[in-house]
Design a protein around this motif. Structure first.
Motif, PDB file in Angstrom:
ATOM      1  N   SER A  15     -18.522  10.046   9.877  1.00 54.26           N
ATOM      2  CA  SER A  15     -19.092  10.842  10.966  1.00 54.26           C
ATOM      3  C   SER A  15     -18.697  10.339  12.355  1.00 54.26           C
ATOM      4  N   SER A  16     -18.070   9.169  12.433  1.00 51.79           N
ATOM      5  CA  SER A  16     -17.741   8.613  13.751  1.00 51.79           C
ATOM      6  C   SER A  16     -16.243   8.546  14.035  1.00 51.79           C
ATOM      7  N   VAL A  17     -15.423   9.112  13.147  1.00 54.70           N
ATOM      8  CA  VAL A  17     -13.969   9.139  13.349  1.00 54.70           C
ATOM      9  C   VAL A  17     -13.464  10.565  13.177  1.00 54.70           C
ATOM     10  N   THR A  18     -12.293  10.831  13.724  1.00 54.42           N
ATOM     11  CA  THR A  18     -11.603  12.085  13.443  1.00 54.42           C
ATOM     12  C   THR A  18     -10.617  11.800  12.317  1.00 54.42           C
ATOM     13  N   VAL A  19     -10.716  12.563  11.245  1.00 53.29           N
ATOM     14  CA  VAL A  19      -9.872  12.368  10.072  1.00 53.29           C
ATOM     15  C   VAL A  19      -8.754  13.410  10.095  1.00 53.29           C
ATOM     16  N   VAL A  20      -7.528  12.949   9.845  1.00 51.03           N
ATOM     17  CA  VAL A  20      -6.349  13.813   9.871  1.00 51.03           C
ATOM     18  C   VAL A  20      -5.655  13.769   8.516  1.00 51.03           C
ATOM     19  N   GLU A  21      -5.462  14.932   7.899  1.00 44.35           N
ATOM     20  CA  GLU A  21      -4.662  15.008   6.681  1.00 44.35           C
ATOM     21  C   GLU A  21      -3.225  15.319   7.070  1.00 44.35           C
ATOM     22  N   ALA A  22      -2.315  14.439   6.641  1.00 41.80           N
ATOM     23  CA  ALA A  22      -0.893  14.546   6.996  1.00 41.80           C
ATOM     24  C   ALA A  22      -0.104  15.232   5.883  1.00 41.80           C
ATOM     25  N   LEU A  23      -0.620  16.347   5.402  1.00 44.73           N
ATOM     26  CA  LEU A  23       0.054  17.135   4.367  1.00 44.73           C
ATOM     27  C   LEU A  23       0.198  18.560   4.872  1.00 44.73           C
ATOM     28  N   GLY A  24       1.035  19.334   4.213  1.00 45.81           N
ATOM     29  CA  GLY A  24       1.217  20.724   4.606  1.00 45.81           C
ATOM     30  C   GLY A  24      -0.025  21.566   4.371  1.00 45.81           C
ATOM     31  N   PRO A  25      -0.136  22.705   5.065  1.00 41.74           N
ATOM     32  CA  PRO A  25      -1.304  23.574   4.948  1.00 41.74           C
ATOM     33  C   PRO A  25      -1.690  23.976   3.527  1.00 41.74           C
ATOM     34  N   PRO A  26      -0.746  24.263   2.615  1.00 41.73           N
ATOM     35  CA  PRO A  26      -1.181  24.628   1.265  1.00 41.73           C
ATOM     36  C   PRO A  26      -1.972  23.515   0.574  1.00 41.73           C
ATOM     37  N   TYR A  27      -1.583  22.273   0.795  1.00 35.44           N
ATOM     38  CA  TYR A  27      -2.287  21.134   0.188  1.00 35.44           C
ATOM     39  C   TYR A  27      -3.648  20.934   0.836  1.00 35.44           C
ATOM     40  N   GLY A  35     -14.462  17.329   7.003  1.00 33.62           N
ATOM     41  CA  GLY A  35     -14.286  17.170   8.435  1.00 33.62           C
ATOM     42  C   GLY A  35     -12.857  16.959   8.890  1.00 33.62           C
ATOM     43  N   ALA A  36     -11.925  16.841   7.955  1.00 30.05           N
ATOM     44  CA  ALA A  36     -10.526  16.572   8.311  1.00 30.05           C
ATOM     45  C   ALA A  36      -9.887  17.760   9.017  1.00 30.05           C
ATOM     46  N   VAL A  37      -8.923  17.433   9.879  1.00 30.21           N
ATOM     47  CA  VAL A  37      -8.051  18.443  10.472  1.00 30.21           C
ATOM     48  C   VAL A  37      -6.668  18.257   9.869  1.00 30.21           C
ATOM     49  N   ASN A  38      -5.879  19.309   9.885  1.00 26.41           N
ATOM     50  CA  ASN A  38      -4.570  19.282   9.245  1.00 26.41           C
ATOM     51  C   ASN A  38      -3.456  19.167  10.281  1.00 26.41           C
ATOM     52  N   ILE A  39      -2.720  18.043  10.219  1.00 20.52           N
ATOM     53  CA  ILE A  39      -1.563  17.850  11.095  1.00 20.52           C
ATOM     54  C   ILE A  39      -0.418  17.298  10.245  1.00 20.52           C
ATOM     55  N   PRO A  40       0.452  18.173   9.738  1.00 20.20           N
ATOM     56  CA  PRO A  40       1.616  17.712   8.977  1.00 20.20           C
ATOM     57  C   PRO A  40       2.570  16.914   9.870  1.00 20.20           C
ATOM     58  N   PRO A  41       3.360  16.028   9.290  1.00 23.38           N
ATOM     59  CA  PRO A  41       4.269  15.191  10.084  1.00 23.38           C
ATOM     60  C   PRO A  41       5.188  15.963  11.028  1.00 23.38           C
ATOM     61  N   HIS A  42       5.660  17.118  10.609  1.00 27.43           N
ATOM     62  CA  HIS A  42       6.600  17.881  11.439  1.00 27.43           C
ATOM     63  C   HIS A  42       5.921  18.693  12.545  1.00 27.43           C
ATOM     64  N   ARG A  43       4.578  18.606  12.657  1.00 24.29           N
ATOM     65  CA  ARG A  43       3.870  19.401  13.671  1.00 24.29           C
ATOM     66  C   ARG A  43       2.972  18.556  14.578  1.00 24.29           C
ATOM     67  N   VAL A  44       3.144  17.234  14.570  1.00 22.78           N
ATOM     68  CA  VAL A  44       2.269  16.353  15.345  1.00 22.78           C
ATOM     69  C   VAL A  44       2.315  16.673  16.833  1.00 22.78           C
ATOM     70  N   VAL A  45       3.500  16.763  17.392  1.00 19.55           N
ATOM     71  CA  VAL A  45       3.643  17.003  18.834  1.00 19.55           C
ATOM     72  C   VAL A  45       2.990  18.328  19.217  1.00 19.55           C
ATOM     73  N   GLU A  46       3.110  19.318  18.368  1.00 20.15           N
ATOM     74  CA  GLU A  46       2.557  20.647  18.633  1.00 20.15           C
ATOM     75  C   GLU A  46       1.035  20.683  18.496  1.00 20.15           C
ATOM     76  N   LEU A  47       0.482  20.072  17.429  1.00 22.65           N
ATOM     77  CA  LEU A  47      -0.933  20.240  17.100  1.00 22.65           C
ATOM     78  C   LEU A  47      -1.869  19.171  17.656  1.00 22.65           C
ATOM     79  N   ALA A  48      -1.402  17.962  17.824  1.00 24.97           N
ATOM     80  CA  ALA A  48      -2.289  16.875  18.242  1.00 24.97           C
ATOM     81  C   ALA A  48      -3.042  17.171  19.542  1.00 24.97           C
ATOM     82  N   PRO A  49      -2.394  17.687  20.579  1.00 25.80           N
ATOM     83  CA  PRO A  49      -3.124  17.902  21.833  1.00 25.80           C
ATOM     84  C   PRO A  49      -4.333  18.832  21.707  1.00 25.80           C
ATOM     85  N   THR A  50      -4.281  19.789  20.784  1.00 24.00           N
ATOM     86  CA  THR A  50      -5.398  20.726  20.658  1.00 24.00           C
ATOM     87  C   THR A  50      -6.396  20.329  19.573  1.00 24.00           C
TER      88      THR A  50
END
Length: 109
Positions: A15-27, A35-50
Motif C-alpha cells: 500500500s505504500s509503493v507504486t508497483v509496475v509490471e514490466a510485461l506486455g498488456p496481454p500478460y 494495484g500494479a500499473v503496466n509499463i512494458p520495457p519498450h514503452r517506459v519513456v512514453e508511459l512513465a510520466p503519466t
C-alpha cells in the motif's frame, strides 16, 4: 536504485509503493499484482510520466519470474528518467502466485 524486494517485503509494503509490471498488456490483463500499473520495457519513456508518481516516490518493478530481464530494463530506464527510489521485486508474478497471493485480472479492480 533501491534494494531488491522479496515477496514478504512487497506484501508488507504494497500500500505504500507504486508497483509496475514490466510485461506486455496481454500478460498484464490476465493477472497482475493488486494495484500494479503496466509499463512494458519498450514503452517506459512514453508511459512513465503519466502513470508514475513523483520521481522520489518508491516504485517496485517486477516481470514474469526470477529469470525475466524485463524488470531490469524498466528499472534502468526509470533511473535514466530521474526516478530515484526504484527497486525490483525479484520473484516476479510467478513468485507472488506461488506464495498463494492474489493476482487481479483486468476488470476486477
Amino acid at each position: 536504485m533501491g534494494a531488491d524486494y522479496s515477496t514478504e517485503d512487497l506484501r508488507g509494503r504494497l500500500s505504500s509503493v507504486t508497483v509496475v509490471e514490466a510485461l506486455g498488456p496481454p500478460y498484464f490483463g490476465t493477472g497482475h499484482i493488486p494495484g500494479a500499473v503496466n509499463i512494458p520495457p519498450h514503452r517506459v519513456v512514453e508511459l512513465a510520466p503519466t502513470l508514475l508518481p513523483a520521481k522520489d516516490a518508491p516504485i517496485v518493478v517486477y516481470a514474469a519470474h526470477r529469470f525475466s530481464h524485463g524488470a531490469d530494463v524498466v528499472v534502468r530506464q526509470l533511473a535514466l528518467l530521474g526516478y530515484r527510489d526504484v527497486s525490483r521485486y525479484v520473484e516476479g508474478k510467478a513468485g507472488w502466485a506461488e506464495a498463494g497471493l492474489p493476482l487481479i485480472e483486468d476488470g476486477e479492480g
